[in-house]
Design a protein around this motif. Structure first.
Motif, PDB file in Angstrom:
ATOM      1  N   VAL A 271     -13.505   1.156   7.399  1.00 40.95           N
ATOM      2  CA  VAL A 271     -13.025  -0.179   7.060  1.00 40.95           C
ATOM      3  C   VAL A 271     -12.387  -0.065   5.682  1.00 40.95           C
ATOM      4  O   VAL A 271     -12.885   0.675   4.818  1.00 40.95           O
ATOM      5  CB  VAL A 271     -14.190  -1.189   7.045  1.00 40.95           C
ATOM      6  N   ARG A 272     -11.294  -0.775   5.472  1.00 41.48           N
ATOM      7  CA  ARG A 272     -10.624  -0.699   4.164  1.00 41.48           C
ATOM      8  C   ARG A 272     -11.567  -1.097   3.043  1.00 41.48           C
ATOM      9  O   ARG A 272     -12.326  -2.060   3.154  1.00 41.48           O
ATOM     10  CB  ARG A 272      -9.397  -1.596   4.146  1.00 41.48           C
ATOM     11  N   LEU A 273     -11.517  -0.348   1.962  1.00 40.88           N
ATOM     12  CA  LEU A 273     -12.330  -0.624   0.784  1.00 40.88           C
ATOM     13  C   LEU A 273     -11.455  -0.471  -0.452  1.00 40.88           C
ATOM     14  O   LEU A 273     -10.751   0.531  -0.606  1.00 40.88           O
ATOM     15  CB  LEU A 273     -13.533   0.320   0.722  1.00 40.88           C
ATOM     16  N   GLU A 274     -11.498  -1.474  -1.328  1.00 42.50           N
ATOM     17  CA  GLU A 274     -10.797  -1.407  -2.606  1.00 42.50           C
ATOM     18  C   GLU A 274     -11.704  -1.941  -3.702  1.00 42.50           C
ATOM     19  O   GLU A 274     -12.680  -2.660  -3.431  1.00 42.50           O
ATOM     20  CB  GLU A 274      -9.465  -2.169  -2.532  1.00 42.50           C
ATOM     21  N   ARG A 275     -11.386  -1.598  -4.951  1.00 39.94           N
ATOM     22  CA  ARG A 275     -12.287  -1.865  -6.072  1.00 39.94           C
ATOM     23  C   ARG A 275     -11.570  -2.617  -7.178  1.00 39.94           C
ATOM     24  O   ARG A 275     -10.385  -2.461  -7.391  1.00 39.94           O
ATOM     25  CB  ARG A 275     -12.795  -0.535  -6.645  1.00 39.94           C
ATOM     26  N   TRP A 276     -12.372  -3.421  -7.870  1.00 37.63           N
ATOM     27  CA  TRP A 276     -11.924  -4.050  -9.119  1.00 37.63           C
ATOM     28  C   TRP A 276     -13.158  -4.467  -9.915  1.00 37.63           C
ATOM     29  O   TRP A 276     -14.098  -5.047  -9.364  1.00 37.63           O
ATOM     30  CB  TRP A 276     -11.059  -5.285  -8.867  1.00 37.63           C
ATOM     31  N   GLY A 277     -13.168  -4.153 -11.214  1.00 33.68           N
ATOM     32  CA  GLY A 277     -14.189  -4.643 -12.115  1.00 33.68           C
ATOM     33  C   GLY A 277     -15.608  -4.225 -11.776  1.00 33.68           C
ATOM     34  O   GLY A 277     -16.555  -4.933 -12.142  1.00 33.68           O
ATOM     35  N   GLY A 278     -15.775  -3.106 -11.089  1.00 27.95           N
ATOM     36  CA  GLY A 278     -17.101  -2.693 -10.655  1.00 27.95           C
ATOM     37  C   GLY A 278     -17.509  -3.286  -9.321  1.00 27.95           C
ATOM     38  O   GLY A 278     -18.571  -2.942  -8.780  1.00 27.95           O
ATOM     39  N   PHE A 279     -16.683  -4.168  -8.753  1.00 29.61           N
ATOM     40  CA  PHE A 279     -16.958  -4.796  -7.470  1.00 29.61           C
ATOM     41  C   PHE A 279     -16.255  -4.027  -6.359  1.00 29.61           C
ATOM     42  O   PHE A 279     -15.101  -3.630  -6.500  1.00 29.61           O
ATOM     43  CB  PHE A 279     -16.475  -6.248  -7.457  1.00 29.61           C
TER      44      PHE A 279
ATOM     45  N   VAL B 247     -25.462   0.956   1.317  1.00 25.92           N
ATOM     46  CA  VAL B 247     -26.028  -0.372   1.541  1.00 25.92           C
ATOM     47  C   VAL B 247     -25.299  -1.013   2.723  1.00 25.92           C
ATOM     48  O   VAL B 247     -24.099  -0.805   2.920  1.00 25.92           O
ATOM     49  CB  VAL B 247     -25.897  -1.294   0.305  1.00 25.92           C
ATOM     50  N   PRO B 248     -26.030  -1.794   3.535  1.00 16.42           N
ATOM     51  CA  PRO B 248     -25.371  -2.516   4.626  1.00 16.42           C
ATOM     52  C   PRO B 248     -24.804  -3.850   4.155  1.00 16.42           C
ATOM     53  O   PRO B 248     -25.224  -4.399   3.132  1.00 16.42           O
ATOM     54  CB  PRO B 248     -26.511  -2.730   5.626  1.00 16.42           C
ATOM     55  N   LEU B 249     -23.843  -4.379   4.888  1.00 17.62           N
ATOM     56  CA  LEU B 249     -23.296  -5.711   4.671  1.00 17.62           C
ATOM     57  C   LEU B 249     -23.187  -6.383   6.029  1.00 17.62           C
ATOM     58  O   LEU B 249     -22.507  -5.873   6.920  1.00 17.62           O
ATOM     59  CB  LEU B 249     -21.914  -5.652   4.012  1.00 17.62           C
TER      60      LEU B 249
ATOM     61  N   ALA C  59     -18.522  -6.830  -1.057  1.00 17.85           N
ATOM     62  CA  ALA C  59     -19.570  -6.101  -0.345  1.00 17.85           C
ATOM     63  C   ALA C  59     -20.748  -5.744  -1.252  1.00 17.85           C
ATOM     64  O   ALA C  59     -21.908  -5.966  -0.903  1.00 17.85           O
ATOM     65  CB  ALA C  59     -18.989  -4.828   0.273  1.00 17.85           C
ATOM     66  N   CYS C  60     -20.458  -5.154  -2.421  1.00 18.76           N
ATOM     67  CA  CYS C  60     -21.511  -4.748  -3.350  1.00 18.76           C
ATOM     68  C   CYS C  60     -20.834  -4.344  -4.659  1.00 18.76           C
ATOM     69  O   CYS C  60     -19.614  -4.421  -4.783  1.00 18.76           O
ATOM     70  CB  CYS C  60     -22.345  -3.599  -2.782  1.00 18.76           C
ATOM     71  N   ARG C  61     -21.639  -3.911  -5.611  1.00 16.80           N
ATOM     72  CA  ARG C  61     -21.092  -3.337  -6.836  1.00 16.80           C
ATOM     73  C   ARG C  61     -21.318  -1.831  -6.824  1.00 16.80           C
ATOM     74  O   ARG C  61     -22.242  -1.337  -6.173  1.00 16.80           O
ATOM     75  CB  ARG C  61     -21.739  -3.970  -8.073  1.00 16.80           C
TER      76      ARG C  61
END
Length: 467
Positions: free
Chosen positions: A168-176, A88-90, A75-77
Motif C-alpha cells: 500500500v502506498r506510504l509517504e512521510r511528513w513530520g515524523g508521521f 503495527v497494524p492499522l 497510520a502511525c509515527r
C-alpha cells in the motif's frame, strides 16, 4: 443535505477589550508570521446535514469504499516502530493494513492478509526479523519479498518473483506515516496543503509521543471529529474555560487542496470569552493561562508577575518561552500565538495536529470495524525533549472503553483529561438524539461561521461519494 440561501457571514464576535483572534495576532510581540497571516480560500454554504449519514449502514459502506480507500490516512509515527522489523497494524472499518520499518530509515505498508489463505499477518504491535504467518508459516522478509513457503513443492506457481506481499502506498511528513490504498492518488504533500510551511518551526519530527490514549466512543466518527471542529460548545460544555478562552473570537479557515482540504480552527487563550461576565479581565485570563501551563508543563517555573498596564499576552509569551528554554535547554523563537493559543489543523478526512506549545496534541478519528454508531478516538501528547538527551521512547496507547473515564485511565493529560471527559459525555447523546429527530426535518441547523468546517467536511464527503 440542503444549502441555505447565501448571505454575508459574520466572522466572529469580539470587542475592544476582548478582541478577535485576528486582532490579537496582528499585535503579536514576535510579529505576525506567514501562518498567522494566511487565510482560507473557501467559505462553505452547507448548513443542513442529513442525520442519516451518521448512522445509516449503507452510507457507512459508501464512506469505506470511496473515502477511506482513496484518501491519505494517518497510520502511525516513525517513533512507534523504532527498530528494523517493528510493525503495527492499522484497522479502518473492516479493512486492515500493517506498517513495518523495513530498514534503518525505510518503511513499508502492506495489506494485512496472508497470500495463502488470508490469515491476518499482524494482529498487534510486534517485532521480528521476518513477517511470518502464524497459520502455516509462510514467510516474507521485512521489505515484503517472499522468503519461504513450507512444502514449496506443492505451490510450483508461486516464486520470489510473483509472491511478494502487496504494498500500500506510504509517504512521510513530520515524523508521521500516511498510507493510501489508491495507487493513483496525488502525493501526500498535495493533501497537506499549507501544513508543512505552517509547522516548519514547530518541527513535529523532532518531538515524541509522551502520552497516548485510544478510546472507544459511542458515536459515529464524524460526530466525534465535529466535537473538536468548533469552539462554540465551550460555553455549555467547558464553562470553566470561559473566563480565559476566546471561543466567540476564534478564527476558522478552510484551505482547499487537490485531494480535499485542510481546516484550521484557531482559538485564542489569555483573553476572556465574550460569554464571560464583566468581571473577567485580560490580566486575570493571562494569569489563569500561566497557572494551567505551570501545573501541566512547567512545574519548576515561578509564575510570572504580569503587569496589567502592559501587553499581557506579550508578557505571558515571554514567560512561556523562558520556561520552555529552561525545561528543554533549547532555544525557541515561536510567536506568542504558538506559545499561548490553540490552532488545530484538520487534514481531511481524519487527522488533526495542533500548532500549539500549550496543547501539542495529535488526533486520529477512525471508524469502527462494523458499526457506524461507534468509532475510535486516538490522542497523542507530542512533546519536545531536553537538548542533548536521547529521544524518549514513544508511549504505548492506553485503551479506554466506551464507559471508562479518560481522567482515571490517562492521568498524564492532567486537567485536559477532564475536558476530554466532558466532550465524550455529549457524543452518545448526539448519536442517540439525531435518530429521534422529527422525521419531517431530520437534519442539523449549523452556524454559518463557527461550524463552517463541519459544513466543509460534508461537502467533501458528498464530492467523494459522487465519484
Amino acid at each position: 443535505m440542503a444549502v441555505i440561501a447565501e448571505r454575508d457571514v459574520v466572522k466572529g464576535y469580539g470587542s475592544k477589550e476582548r478582541p478577535l483572534l485576528s486582532e490579537l495576532w496582528s499585535r503579536d510581540s514576535r510579529g505576525p508570521n506567514a501562518a498567522m497571516q494566511a487565510r482560507g480560500d473557501h467559505q462553505p454554504n452547507n448548513r443542513q446535514i442529513d442525520y442519516a449519514r451518521y448512522h445509516d449502514p449503507a452510507f457507512f459502506q459508501q464512506e469505506l469504499d470511496k473515502i477511506w480507500n482513496r484518501q491519505w490516512l494517518f497510520a502511525c509515527r516513525d517513533e512507534d516502530i523504532p527498530q528494523v522489523g517493528d510493525r503495527v497494524p492499522l484497522t479502518i472499518g473492516p479493512n486492515s493494513y500493517f506498517i513495518v520499518r523495513s530498514d534503518t530509515d525505510s518503511f513499508k505498508a502492506f495489506y494485512n492478509s496472508c497470500l495463502h489463505r488470508g490469515t491476518k499477518l499482524c494482529a498487534k504491535k510486534e517485532q521480528a526479523e521476518t513477517i511470518r504467518c502464524p497459520y502455516h508459516a509462510w514467510e516474507w522478509n521485512v521489505d515484503g519479498r517472499l522468503k519461504r513457503i513450507p512444502s514449496h513443492w506443492d505451490f510450483p506457481d508461486l516464486t520470489r518473483l510473483n509472491a511478494s506481499l502487496p504494498e500500500v502506498r506510504l509517504e512521510r511528513w513530520g515524523g508521521f506515516l500516511f498510507i493510501n490504498a489508491d495507487k493513483d492518488a496525488p502525493p501526500l504533500l498535495d493533501a497537506l496543503g499549507p501544513m508543512p510551511d505552517h509547522f516548519a518551526a514547530f518541527a513535529p519530527e523532532n518531538r515524541y509521543t509522551k502520552a497516548r490514549f485510544r478510546k472507544l466512543v459511542r458515536a459515529n466518527w464524524k460526530i466525534t471529529q465535529e466535537a473538536f471542529q468548533e469552539s462554540y460548545h465551550l460555553y455549555a460544555t467547558h464553562p470553566e474555560g470561559v473566563p480565559f478562552t476566546g471561543d466567540s473570537q476564534s478564527q476558522y479557515d478552510i484551505f482547499t487542496t487537490p485531494l480535499g482540504a485542510v481546516g484550521r480552527e484557531a482559538v485564542p487563550s489569555a483573553v476572556p470569552s465574550m460569554h464571560a461576565d464583566s468581571s473577567a479581565t485580560a490580566h486575570a485570563a493571562a494569569m489563569v493561562a500561566a497557572q494551567v501551563q505551570q501545573m501541566w508543563h512547567y512545574p519548576d517555573a515561578t509564575l510570572p508577575d504580569i503587569d496589567p498596564a502592559k501587553d499581557v499576552r506579550a508578557q505571558l509569551g515571554d514567560w512561556l518561552r523562558q520556561s520552555y528554554e529552561q525545561s528543554y535547554d533549547r532555544p525557541i523563537t515561536e510567536s506568542d500565538a504558538v506559545m499561548i493559543d490553540s490552532s488545530l489543523y484538520f487534514l481531511y478526512p481524519h487527522f488533526t495536529l495542533w500548532l500549539s506549545e500549550s496543547v501539542p496534541f495529535v488526533y486520529q478519528f477512525l471508524p469502527h470495524e462494523t458499526d457506524p454508531n461507534l468509532c475510535y478516538f486516538d490522542v497523542r501528547l507530542l512533546m519536545p525533549w531536553r537538548e542533548g538527551e536521547p529521544r524518549p521512547p514513544a508511549a504505548e496507547p492506553i485503551e479506554i472503553g466506551a464507559d471508562e473515564s479518560i481522567a482515571e485511565k490517562a492521568p498524564a493529560y492532567g486537567f485536559l483529561a477532564m475536558i476530554f471527559d466532558q466532550d465524550m459525555s455529549n457524543l452518545p447523546l448526539v448519536q442517540q438524539g439525531l435518530k429521534a429527530a422529527n422525521p419531517a426535518a431530520p437534519y442539523s441547523r449549523l452556524g454559518a461561521y463557527q461550524e463552517g468546517m463541519i459544513q466543509a467536511w460534508h461537502e467533501l464527503i458528498d464530492r467523494d461519494l459522487a465519484r
